[in-house]
Motif scaffolding. Structure first.
Motif, short mmCIF file in Angstrom:
data_model
loop_
_atom_site.label_atom_id
_atom_site.label_comp_id
_atom_site.label_asym_id
_atom_site.label_seq_id
_atom_site.Cartn_x
_atom_site.Cartn_y
_atom_site.Cartn_z
N VAL A 152 -5.21 -0.44 -53.82
CA VAL A 152 -3.54 -0.18 -53.70
C VAL A 152 -3.33 1.43 -52.95
O VAL A 152 -4.08 2.22 -53.10
N ILE A 153 -2.54 1.28 -51.84
CA ILE A 153 -2.35 2.45 -50.95
C ILE A 153 -0.84 3.05 -51.32
O ILE A 153 0.10 2.13 -51.24
N VAL A 154 -0.84 4.19 -51.66
CA VAL A 154 0.39 4.95 -51.84
C VAL A 154 1.09 5.31 -50.81
O VAL A 154 0.34 5.90 -49.79
N ASP A 205 5.24 -3.23 -51.40
CA ASP A 205 6.26 -3.10 -52.62
C ASP A 205 7.43 -1.67 -51.97
O ASP A 205 6.76 -0.67 -52.20
N THR A 219 -0.46 -3.40 -51.67
CA THR A 219 -1.55 -3.95 -52.36
C THR A 219 -2.32 -4.73 -51.40
O THR A 219 -1.69 -6.00 -50.87
N GLY A 223 8.51 0.51 -54.77
CA GLY A 223 7.43 1.22 -55.36
C GLY A 223 6.38 2.06 -54.40
O GLY A 223 5.64 2.71 -54.84
N ARG A 224 6.56 1.73 -53.10
CA ARG A 224 6.17 2.56 -52.04
C ARG A 224 4.42 2.42 -52.04
O ARG A 224 3.76 3.35 -51.90
N THR A 225 4.21 1.17 -52.12
CA THR A 225 2.60 0.89 -52.25
C THR A 225 2.60 -0.50 -51.72
O THR A 225 3.23 -1.35 -51.58
N SER A 273 7.13 3.91 -46.31
CA SER A 273 7.35 2.71 -46.83
C SER A 273 8.74 2.02 -46.00
O SER A 273 8.66 0.80 -45.77
N LYS A 290 -3.52 6.10 -43.31
CA LYS A 290 -3.57 5.54 -44.51
C LYS A 290 -3.91 3.84 -44.63
O LYS A 290 -4.78 3.70 -45.39
#
Length: 222
Positions: free
Chosen positions: A151-153, A138, A145, A141-143, A159, A202
């Motif tokens: 979910v990794i931020v 996303d 999934t 949303g900078r995630t 991003s 990450k």
């Protein structure tokens, strides 16, 4: 240089190309010109664009062949074909070979601009969710999934970097190309290596692959 949508303008007629470039820049677009098929292919593979505006009858390589090669390399940038070949069979061929829209010459300037705006709106609406191996990014949303539900931020730049790689999964990006697209204010390409390290930390070491002597490409998250 403007910060507006970036368009690859492919037109071999010098006077028409100059008119279109002036028109688009006046509307706030950032314009990169290509006057033949080989240059268009090179530009389309070496840097990201928001929209492609392409003629068909080009020196070196037909416009639809250029588009087909871009699509085969994972370039999904929306394309508007602008061509004197504009009977129904020509339009069908253009759409079947990867164009999102097709406009015949001669054309109405206001209609051309409206069609470009429409392409950009559709592209923007669909561009926030980008598939990556093993999950979904996303962008806004900078995630990420993962299939497991985890979910990794990500940071904003992480991003943007991952999105650029994921939208062209078959393309190898140079450090210079990634700098221009994601870190335009940086003066040291070491920033690219730093953010690749962040993504690997990450996500997974295999998330971004190093291509020795060239740069980076998308890898696998799992």
């Amino acid at each position: 240089m403007t910060d507006g949508p970036k368009v690859l303008l492919v037109e071999d007629d010098a006077s028409l190309a100059a008119m279109l470039e002036e028109l688009l820049r006046g509307e706030g677009y950032t314009v990169v010109m290509a006057h033949d098929g080989q240059r268009a292919l090179h530009e389309g593979l070496s840097q990201p664009f928001d929209v492609l505006l392409m003629d068909r009858g080009l020196p070196g390589m037909e416009g639809l062949d250029v588009l087909a090669r871009l699509r085969s390399r994972g370039v999904a940038t929306p394309a508007l074909i602008l061509s004197a070949l504009s009977n129904p069979a020509d339009r069908v061929e253009g759409l079947d070979r990867g164009a999102e829209d097709y406009l015949g010459k001669p054309f109405d300037v206001d209609e051309l601009l409206a069609r470009l705006r429409s392409l950009l709106r559709r592209h923007t609406a669909s561009s926030d969710a980008v598939p990556v191996p093993g999950g979904m990014l996303d962008v806004s949303g900078r995630t990420v999934t993962l299939g497991s539900g985890a979910v990794i931020v990500l940071s904003e730049r992480e991003s943007e970097l991952l999105a650029l790689l994921a939208r062209r999964p078959q393309q190898i990006f140079t450090r210079e190309g990634l700098m221009d697209a994601v870190f335009p204010e940086a003066d040291d390409d070491g920033v690219v290596d730093t953010y690749v390290h962040y993504l690997r930390k990450k996500l997974a070491k295999s998330a971004v692959l190093t291509v020795r002597g060239v740069g980076y490409r998308l890898g696998a998250l799992l």
